[in-house]
Design an enzyme around this catalytic site. Structure first.
Site, short mmCIF file in Angstrom:
data_model
loop_
_atom_site.label_atom_id
_atom_site.label_comp_id
_atom_site.label_asym_id
_atom_site.label_seq_id
_atom_site.Cartn_x
_atom_site.Cartn_y
_atom_site.Cartn_z
N SER A 1 -7.12 4.31 8.67
CA SER A 1 -7.69 4.19 7.33
C SER A 1 -6.94 3.13 6.52
CB SER A 1 -7.63 5.56 6.64
OG SER A 1 -7.81 5.45 5.26
N ASP B 1 -14.33 3.21 6.58
CA ASP B 1 -13.29 4.02 5.96
C ASP B 1 -13.85 4.78 4.75
OD1 ASP B 1 -10.53 4.95 5.61
OD2 ASP B 1 -10.68 3.86 3.73
N ARG C 1 -13.30 13.21 5.61
CA ARG C 1 -12.00 13.84 5.91
C ARG C 1 -11.50 14.64 4.72
NH1 ARG C 1 -8.65 9.02 6.75
NH2 ARG C 1 -6.93 10.48 6.96
N HIS D 1 0.85 -1.19 0.00
CA HIS D 1 0.00 0.00 0.00
C HIS D 1 0.88 1.24 0.00
CE1 HIS D 1 -3.80 2.13 0.85
NE2 HIS D 1 -3.02 3.00 1.45
N LYS E 1 -8.13 -1.20 6.00
CA LYS E 1 -8.34 -1.76 4.66
C LYS E 1 -7.42 -2.96 4.43
CE LYS E 1 -7.79 2.23 2.49
NZ LYS E 1 -8.08 3.63 2.51
N1 URA Z 1 -4.44 6.63 2.05
C1 URA Z 1 -5.48 6.02 2.69
O1 URA Z 1 -5.90 4.93 2.32
N2 URA Z 1 -6.01 6.63 3.75
C2 URA Z 1 -5.56 7.81 4.22
O2 URA Z 1 -6.09 8.30 5.20
C3 URA Z 1 -4.50 8.45 3.54
C4 URA Z 1 -3.94 7.83 2.45
#
Ligand code: URA
Length: 433
Positions: free
Chosen positions: A183, A161, A168, A82, A187
């Protein structure tokens, strides 16, 4: 429990209990807590922060707010990656097939572009025919058969999320370390992979502007992943320049193919080799040196590009197009950006470069905007390069003539020139394991 009391407690610097955090996430997902109260709590968290325990509880509640994907049929071979988001960041298109060609199982859900940053799903859709939605069983079957499937986030994965991120994004509460940690990690945990490598970006084009802030974020995320039984590693990488040379969807796919075919070296190649080696170390249990040599030979032997072709074909994409597509395909206008100065390019405001690409049509200003896949920027000169007055610094591609002037202005305003070369900077600031 009243949400008002939780907002007040956090606003005054208190520590929320796991029950309070769970009540917040539950109520927000069900709709009994309205956006304005959730936004107030996010802002209180932004200013007051969270303890490690609060962040872990928030991550856990968010991960469990929807479906959890069960990848246990693949044993310990599943591996995910990620990025916290950057400009020109097409690393998934490169590292995922490399790792799959080495026996890793990449069952990946990716996002779309956000603000000035691009998203893997938009890049994949730039490949003619490529499908980014699939039923769960088809997705898992593809991973079983060819080792790789990458799709958009499925319907009910971390709905907390989905709602919180959108909130946000419009309430200036994205760049908060506990909120980014929960966040990203919610995931990743819900998506089920045993090994997870994080690419935490630091610099002018990233949410974390300094390596120190990125290090804190990376340590938090690695600790939470380990607590949940995952093998974790995080690289802190530079985002003071766009990564590689292409910014924009088709352009980035073309550049990714060039790297996979061994035709392009440089910062993008180096970051991808480092990320893929870290992923290989985790899923295959080999040393770093062994992992790196496996990764390099997967590129040099053509095995990694062959895996990309197989992957694209499996998702309905035109795999022959990968070899025939070129920079600028599909864009009616190619506009050179000429250097106004002689000397050195001493800094780039990478966020502004990302937004110049959005103006050209490569990203969305509003959620419902359509993307022009062929739009974007090819960067010819980056920080540290010597430049002559009148030399071409970049080429802007678009089909929207009205975008040319504002994008050109935005690009030029993002550059700083100096008579002396700037100090050299690192590409990989740190690795947290
Ligand atoms: N990427 C994400 O998945 N969440 C965030 O809060 C910031 C970057």
């Amino acid at each position: 429990m009243r949400i008002y009391d939780l907002i007040l407690k956090k606003r005054n610097g208190g520590i929320l209990t796991a029950e309070e955090i769970s009540a917040f996430i539950d109520g927000y997902v069900k709709g009994s807590i309205p956006d304005y109260q959730a936004a107030a709590l996010c802002m209180a968290i932004f200013f007051r922060g969270m303890t490690d325990g609060e962040t872990a509880a928030l991550t856990d509640c968010m991960a469990r707010s929807g479906d959890m994907i069960d990848l246990s049929r693949f044993g310990d071979l599943t591996v995910d990656k990620h990025s916290t988001g950057g400009v020109g960041d097409k690393t998934t298109l490169i590292v995922a097939p490399i790792v799959a060609s080495l026996g890793g199982k990449v069952a990946k859900m990716s996002g779309r572009g956000l603000g000035h940053t691009g998203g893997t799903v938009d890049k994949l859709e730039a490949i003619p025919g490529m499908r980014v939605t699939m039923e769960r069983e088809e997705f898992l079957r593809q991973v079983e058969e060819i080792g790789i499937a990458v799709i958009g986030q499925s319907g009910n994965l971390t709905p907390a999320d989905k709602k919180l991120y959108a909130l946000r994004d419009v309430t200036a509460t994205v760049d908060s370390i506990p909120l980014i940690t929960s966040s990203v990690m919610s995931k990743k945990i819900a998506a089920g992979s045993k090994s997870i490598v994080l690419d935490v970006k630091a610099g002018s084009g990233a949410f974390m502007k300094t390596p120190d802030d990125a290090r804190i974020l990376a340590r938090n995320m690695v600790a939470i992943g380990k607590k949940c039984g995952r093998r974790m590693s995080a690289l802190i990488t530079d985002m003071n320049n766009p990564l590689g040379t292409a910014v924009g969807n088709t352009l980035e796919v073309v550049e990714a193919v060039r790297v996979l075919r061994g035709a392009s070296k440089g910062d993008l190649y180096d970051v991808c080799v480092a990320l893929a080696a870290e992923m290989t170390m985790l899923f295959a249990g080999v040393t770093h040196a062994e992992a790196e040599s496996l990764v390099v030979s997967a590129i040099e032997s053509g095995k990694a590009f062959q895996k990309m072709q197989e992957w694209v074909a499996a998702q309905g994409g035109d795999s022959a197009w990968l070899s025939s597509a070129g920079y600028g395909d599909g864009a009616a206008l190619a506009l050179p950006v000429l250097s106004p100065a002689h000397g050195y390019l001493s800094a780039m405001d990478t966020e502004a470069i990302g937004s110049a690409a959005v103006i050209l049509g490569a990203g969305r200003s509003k959620k419902e905007d359509a993307i022009d896949y062929s739009a974007g920027i090819l960067v010819h000169k980056k920080t540290g390069d010597a430049v002559e007055k009148g030399q071409v610094l970049a080429t802007l591609y678009t089909n929207d003539a009205a975008a040319a002037e504002p994008a050109m202005k935005r690009y030029l305003n993002a550059l700083i020139f100096s008579p002396e070369p700037p100090a050299e900077s690192s590409l990989i600031f740190d690795i947290i394991r």
